[in-house]
Design an enzyme around this catalytic site. Structure first.
Site, PDB file in Angstrom:
ATOM      1  N   HIS A 286       2.521  -9.822  14.896  1.00 24.93           N
ATOM      2  CA  HIS A 286       2.087  -9.013  16.029  1.00 24.93           C
ATOM      3  C   HIS A 286       1.929  -9.943  17.238  1.00 24.93           C
ATOM      4  O   HIS A 286       1.296 -11.000  17.123  1.00 24.93           O
ATOM      5  CB  HIS A 286       0.708  -8.401  15.776  1.00 24.93           C
ATOM      6  CG  HIS A 286       0.637  -7.431  14.634  1.00 24.93           C
ATOM      7  ND1 HIS A 286       0.613  -6.072  14.816  1.00 24.93           N
ATOM      8  CD2 HIS A 286       0.551  -7.625  13.296  1.00 24.93           C
ATOM      9  CE1 HIS A 286       0.513  -5.465  13.642  1.00 24.93           C
ATOM     10  NE2 HIS A 286       0.460  -6.391  12.696  1.00 24.93           N
TER      11      HIS A 286
ATOM     12  N   HIS B 226       5.712  -9.499   9.234  1.00 22.87           N
ATOM     13  CA  HIS B 226       5.844  -9.239  10.668  1.00 22.87           C
ATOM     14  C   HIS B 226       4.745  -9.971  11.426  1.00 22.87           C
ATOM     15  O   HIS B 226       3.655 -10.184  10.904  1.00 22.87           O
ATOM     16  CB  HIS B 226       5.799  -7.735  10.969  1.00 22.87           C
ATOM     17  CG  HIS B 226       4.639  -7.018  10.361  1.00 22.87           C
ATOM     18  ND1 HIS B 226       4.603  -6.660   9.035  1.00 22.87           N
ATOM     19  CD2 HIS B 226       3.459  -6.610  10.901  1.00 22.87           C
ATOM     20  CE1 HIS B 226       3.459  -6.055   8.777  1.00 22.87           C
ATOM     21  NE2 HIS B 226       2.730  -6.023   9.894  1.00 22.87           N
TER      22      HIS B 226
HETATM   23  P1  AMP Z   1       0.118  -4.415   9.588  1.00 23.01           P
HETATM   24  O1  AMP Z   1      -1.207  -3.747   9.481  1.00 23.01           O
HETATM   25  O2  AMP Z   1       0.010  -5.871   9.986  1.00 23.01           O
HETATM   26  O3  AMP Z   1       0.972  -4.206   8.348  1.00 23.01           O
HETATM   27  O4  AMP Z   1       0.833  -3.730  10.803  1.00 23.01           O
HETATM   28  C1  AMP Z   1       1.786  -2.725  10.706  1.00 23.01           C
HETATM   29  C2  AMP Z   1       2.088  -2.260  12.101  1.00 23.01           C
HETATM   30  O5  AMP Z   1       3.308  -1.551  12.075  1.00 23.01           O
HETATM   31  C3  AMP Z   1       1.031  -1.312  12.691  1.00 23.01           C
HETATM   32  O6  AMP Z   1       0.494  -1.904  13.867  1.00 23.01           O
HETATM   33  C4  AMP Z   1       1.805  -0.035  12.973  1.00 23.01           C
HETATM   34  O7  AMP Z   1       1.412   0.587  14.169  1.00 23.01           O
HETATM   35  C5  AMP Z   1       3.242  -0.530  13.056  1.00 23.01           C
HETATM   36  N1  AMP Z   1       4.255   0.447  12.713  1.00 23.01           N
HETATM   37  C6  AMP Z   1       4.315   1.189  11.586  1.00 23.01           C
HETATM   38  N2  AMP Z   1       5.403   1.978  11.603  1.00 23.01           N
HETATM   39  C7  AMP Z   1       6.055   1.703  12.758  1.00 23.01           C
HETATM   40  C8  AMP Z   1       7.257   2.194  13.354  1.00 23.01           C
HETATM   41  N3  AMP Z   1       8.018   3.126  12.772  1.00 23.01           N
HETATM   42  N4  AMP Z   1       7.632   1.683  14.549  1.00 23.01           N
HETATM   43  C9  AMP Z   1       6.869   0.758  15.159  1.00 23.01           C
HETATM   44  N5  AMP Z   1       5.734   0.249  14.646  1.00 23.01           N
HETATM   45  C10 AMP Z   1       5.325   0.724  13.463  1.00 23.01           C
END
Ligand code: AMP
Ligand code: ZN
Length: 141
Positions: free
Chosen positions: A105, A103
């Site tokens: 950001h 993903h």
């Molecule tokens: P990372 O640390 O790069 O793996 O980022 C994962 C991101 O996913 C974090 O910023 C979380 O806040 C976000 N996240 C996790 N679960 C959800 C969800 N159900 N809906 C939206 N964002 C999410």
């Protein structure tokens, strides 16, 4: 139907098994609001196939994701009024990856928003850069 993994939270969002605030959806990618934003309007852009890290992403999906990032960036600037934004993409636990599904950001930035990172820049000695360059070029063959 894209390749999914049953215990993956982002695959569940892609399959509409759990709710998300989806702002973009095409054949290869989906984008939704990060539920715990670093700034209001923080977007996650996610390939629909379950792929753990950037290095596992097939070219065609990478190209498709690449083409939607500018579009979403423009929307982010327009909607949030941010004066800039960061594109952050974490690979592996050591790099801060919590959700093991690729993903990107998109994080709105504004002056004095108190976001940031330690950018402890170093230097190279002697011919280290040339050696690295050769190693990278070999690896890319
Ligand atoms: P990372 O640390 O790069 O793996 O980022 C994962 C991101 O996913 C974090 O910023 C979380 O806040 C976000 N996240 C996790 N679960 C959800 C969800 N159900 N809906 C939206 N964002 C999410
Ligand atoms: Zn997944």
């Amino acid at each position: 139907m894209s390749a999914q993994q049953t215990d993956c939270i982002f695959c569940k969002i892609i399959q509409h098994q759990i709710p998300a605030t989806i702002i973009f959806d095409d054949s290869h990618a989906i984008a939704f609001l990060d539920v715990n934003p670093l700034a209001s309007g923080h977007i996650l852009v996610v390939p629909k196939d379950h792929v753990e890290q950037l290095i596992d992403l097939p070219d065609i999906i990478a190209a498709s994701i690449g083409s939607v990032l500018p579009k979403l960036g423009r929307a982010l600037v327009q909607v949030t009024g941010a004066s800039g934004f960061n594109v952050l993409q974490n690979n592996g636990e050591v790099a801060g990856q919590v959700v093991p599904h690729v993903h990107f950001h998109l994080i709105p930035r504004s002056t004095d928003d108190s976001l940031g990172y330690r950018w402890n820049a170093g230097t190279y000695n002697d011919d280290q850069m040339d050696q690295l360059c050769v190693a990278y070029q070999q690896a890319l063959l």
